[in-house]
Design a protein around this motif. Structure first.
Motif, mmCIF file in Angstrom:
data_model
loop_
_atom_site.group_PDB
_atom_site.id
_atom_site.type_symbol
_atom_site.label_atom_id
_atom_site.label_comp_id
_atom_site.label_asym_id
_atom_site.label_seq_id
_atom_site.Cartn_x
_atom_site.Cartn_y
_atom_site.Cartn_z
ATOM 1 N N ALA A 192 -10.055 -18.483 -40.170
ATOM 2 C CA ALA A 192 -8.611 -18.300 -40.049
ATOM 3 C C ALA A 192 -8.243 -16.823 -40.144
ATOM 4 N N VAL A 193 -8.953 -16.074 -40.988
ATOM 5 C CA VAL A 193 -8.710 -14.637 -41.094
ATOM 6 C C VAL A 193 -9.096 -13.945 -39.785
ATOM 7 N N ALA A 194 -10.244 -14.312 -39.230
ATOM 8 C CA ALA A 194 -10.699 -13.707 -37.977
ATOM 9 C C ALA A 194 -9.735 -13.999 -36.835
ATOM 10 N N ALA A 195 -9.094 -15.179 -36.890
ATOM 11 C CA ALA A 195 -8.148 -15.565 -35.841
ATOM 12 C C ALA A 195 -6.756 -14.996 -36.080
ATOM 13 N N GLY A 196 -6.567 -14.305 -37.195
ATOM 14 C CA GLY A 196 -5.266 -13.727 -37.503
ATOM 15 C C GLY A 196 -4.249 -14.729 -38.009
ATOM 16 N N LEU A 197 -4.710 -15.918 -38.429
ATOM 17 C CA LEU A 197 -3.794 -16.959 -38.905
ATOM 18 C C LEU A 197 -3.530 -16.859 -40.408
ATOM 19 N N VAL A 198 -4.420 -16.210 -41.124
ATOM 20 C CA VAL A 198 -4.328 -16.110 -42.580
ATOM 21 C C VAL A 198 -4.717 -14.692 -42.988
ATOM 22 N N VAL A 201 -11.349 -14.190 -53.668
ATOM 23 C CA VAL A 201 -10.756 -13.868 -52.374
ATOM 24 C C VAL A 201 -11.745 -13.136 -51.473
ATOM 25 N N ALA A 202 -12.497 -12.178 -52.023
ATOM 26 C CA ALA A 202 -13.433 -11.406 -51.206
ATOM 27 C C ALA A 202 -14.446 -12.302 -50.517
ATOM 28 N N GLN A 203 -14.934 -13.323 -51.219
ATOM 29 C CA GLN A 203 -15.894 -14.247 -50.604
ATOM 30 C C GLN A 203 -15.190 -15.206 -49.647
ATOM 31 N N SER A 204 -13.982 -15.616 -49.992
ATOM 32 C CA SER A 204 -13.258 -16.563 -49.146
ATOM 33 C C SER A 204 -13.066 -16.027 -47.738
ATOM 34 N N VAL A 205 -12.713 -14.752 -47.633
ATOM 35 C CA VAL A 205 -12.396 -14.194 -46.317
ATOM 36 C C VAL A 205 -13.630 -13.734 -45.547
ATOM 37 N N CYS A 231 -12.522 -27.707 -50.388
ATOM 38 C CA CYS A 231 -13.532 -27.461 -49.357
ATOM 39 C C CYS A 231 -14.681 -26.697 -49.998
ATOM 40 N N MET A 232 -15.800 -27.372 -50.204
ATOM 41 C CA MET A 232 -16.864 -26.854 -51.066
ATOM 42 C C MET A 232 -18.154 -26.511 -50.335
ATOM 43 N N GLY A 233 -18.200 -26.716 -49.035
ATOM 44 C CA GLY A 233 -19.474 -26.563 -48.340
ATOM 45 C C GLY A 233 -19.706 -25.238 -47.649
ATOM 46 N N THR A 234 -18.635 -24.468 -47.387
ATOM 47 C CA THR A 234 -18.784 -23.237 -46.614
ATOM 48 C C THR A 234 -19.008 -22.051 -47.537
ATOM 49 N N ASP A 235 -20.220 -21.494 -47.480
ATOM 50 C CA ASP A 235 -20.570 -20.363 -48.338
ATOM 51 C C ASP A 235 -21.405 -19.332 -47.593
ATOM 52 N N THR A 236 -21.331 -19.363 -46.265
ATOM 53 C CA THR A 236 -22.144 -18.490 -45.418
ATOM 54 C C THR A 236 -21.373 -18.202 -44.135
ATOM 55 N N LYS A 237 -21.548 -17.022 -43.593
ATOM 56 C CA LYS A 237 -20.922 -16.717 -42.311
ATOM 57 C C LYS A 237 -21.360 -17.743 -41.266
ATOM 58 N N GLY A 238 -20.380 -18.263 -40.536
ATOM 59 C CA GLY A 238 -20.677 -19.216 -39.480
ATOM 60 C C GLY A 238 -20.452 -20.664 -39.854
ATOM 61 N N LYS A 239 -20.529 -20.995 -41.146
ATOM 62 C CA LYS A 239 -20.255 -22.368 -41.551
ATOM 63 C C LYS A 239 -18.756 -22.669 -41.419
ATOM 64 N N GLN A 240 -18.423 -23.939 -41.193
ATOM 65 C CA GLN A 240 -17.010 -24.333 -41.093
ATOM 66 C C GLN A 240 -16.897 -25.834 -41.269
ATOM 67 N N ALA A 274 -5.754 -12.087 -46.419
ATOM 68 C CA ALA A 274 -6.309 -12.157 -47.767
ATOM 69 C C ALA A 274 -5.197 -12.236 -48.806
ATOM 70 N N GLY A 275 -4.079 -11.592 -48.535
ATOM 71 C CA GLY A 275 -2.972 -11.592 -49.480
ATOM 72 C C GLY A 275 -2.321 -12.941 -49.670
ATOM 73 N N ALA A 276 -2.602 -13.877 -48.762
ATOM 74 C CA ALA A 276 -2.015 -15.217 -48.858
ATOM 75 C C ALA A 276 -2.884 -16.178 -49.651
ATOM 76 N N ILE A 277 -4.029 -15.690 -50.148
ATOM 77 C CA ILE A 277 -4.978 -16.552 -50.855
ATOM 78 C C ILE A 277 -4.938 -16.220 -52.343
ATOM 79 N N THR A 278 -4.778 -17.242 -53.173
ATOM 80 C CA THR A 278 -4.631 -17.061 -54.618
ATOM 81 C C THR A 278 -5.904 -17.487 -55.344
ATOM 82 N N PRO A 279 -6.430 -16.650 -56.235
ATOM 83 C CA PRO A 279 -7.570 -17.084 -57.058
ATOM 84 C C PRO A 279 -7.159 -18.252 -57.955
ATOM 85 N N LEU A 280 -8.003 -19.280 -58.027
ATOM 86 C CA LEU A 280 -7.689 -20.426 -58.881
ATOM 87 C C LEU A 280 -7.556 -20.003 -60.342
ATOM 88 N N GLY A 281 -8.281 -18.946 -60.724
ATOM 89 C CA GLY A 281 -8.161 -18.449 -62.088
ATOM 90 C C GLY A 281 -6.745 -18.065 -62.452
#
Length: 319
Positions: A254-260, A242-246, A216-225, A262-269
């Motif tokens: 998903a974070v705002a909805a309590g479904l995910v 992770v900091a940018q993802s959340v 998913c490569m298009g969301t890079d701003t608050k409000g995009k989905q 930050a600890g569940a997200i792994t850096p691709l690096g």
């Protein structure tokens, strides 16, 4: 300071060079040798966005900032909607090193990050590629994905279906049959790349089959989905940072909805360095939340500068 206009970039940075630079960047971040600074992003009205992404890579001795954004009225003026420039600085002295046209670099590094996620997280037997979106960057995504997997066909969807023939032409160049589908038809895909600027989700959980990898490569701003929030709760999540993802990435909702968390997200690096195994089964859905980090822009711009210096290209100015 060396100035590299946009017109020079295509001859200075190949897709392979961009992928190598982005991979090195991922590893440096995983090793704690590179960090992104907080993103500055401002809405200018009428869909326009402008901001700054910056960072410091100690491993690559690179520091810089990308300034630019998204201007949806540009297409009517005959120029691409994404406009940016990358500025490099000496990390020891702070003196400016280069100003580099950032439009092609952005497309190359975005496609490289997506392709690396496909290479490391998609099933080995992935044969059908789905593309959601048919704008400027979609062609780069398709070409990059085809470099890391032997796809047998491509399926595509776009909010404006009249743009899909452009994507079909790229598939034809690669020797791949192309079919336009509705969104439920994406269940045929083994890999799905979303590359839109949508403010609301279009790809839903029931549009994705078990075992799929999503980039998913298009969301890079608050409000995009781009994808339904519930889908993220069903996936194994990876990201560039992770900091940018959340905060500004696909995971923000998903974070705002309590479904995910930050600890569940792994850096691709961490996958590239072997700290995380990546995909753990053929049936799980993996999702890479590509938010676009400034370090990648800096890394690819540095490749352009090195190539230009070796060939005596660019414009030198005193600062």
């Amino acid at each position: 300071m060396l100035i590299l206009p946009e017109a020079l970039i295509a001859d200075l940075v190949t897709p392979d060079a961009a992928m190598e630079a982005v991979a090195d960047c991922f590893r440096a971040m995983s090793d704690g040798k590179a960090r992104n600074f907080p993103v500055v992003r401002e809405a200018l009205g009428e869909g326009r966005q402008y901001g700054f992404k910056s960072g410091l890579d100690l491993a690559g001795a690179q520091m810089g900032v990308k300034a630019g954004g998204y201007f949806p009225g540009n297409a009517a003026k005959g120029i691409i909607n994404h406009q940016s420039s990358v500025f490099l600085f000496d990390p020891e002295t702070g003196r400016p090193v280069a100003m580099v046209g950032g439009n092609l670099l952005t497309a190359l590094r975005t496609a490289a990050a997506s392709a690396l996620s496909i290479d490391r997280l998609a099933r080995d037997d992935a044969r059908v590629l789905g593309i959601v979106g048919a704008g400027h960057q979609a062609a780069f995504q398709l070409r990059a994905a085809a470099r890391v997997r032997r796809f047998e066909r491509v399926i595509g969807w776009n909010y404006h279906p009249e743009m899909l023939p452009q994507l079909a032409a790229v598939a034809a160049e690669l020797g791949l049959p192309f079919e336009a589908v509705d969104l439920p038809g994406m269940r045929q895909a083994d890999v799905i790349v979303t590359i839109t600027s949508s403010p609301a989700a279009s790809l839903m959980a029931d549009h994705v089959a078990p075992g799929t990898h999503l980039a998913c490569m298009g969301t890079d701003t608050k409000g995009k989905q781009e994808v339904e929030t519930a889908l993220l709760a069903q996936t194994r999540l990876f990201t560039d940072e992770v900091a940018q993802s959340v905060t500004i990435g696909e995971a923000q909702h998903a974070v705002a909805a309590g479904l995910v968390s930050a600890g569940a997200i792994t850096p691709l690096g961490d996958v590239l360095t072997g700290r995380h195994p990546g995909r753990k089964s053929a049936k799980e859905i993996t999702l890479f939340d590509g938010t676009g980090v400034g370090l990648q822009d800096i890394a690819v711009a540095a490749r352009a500068v090195a190539a230009a210096q070796a060939r005596g290209l660019g414009i030198e100015v005193a600062v």
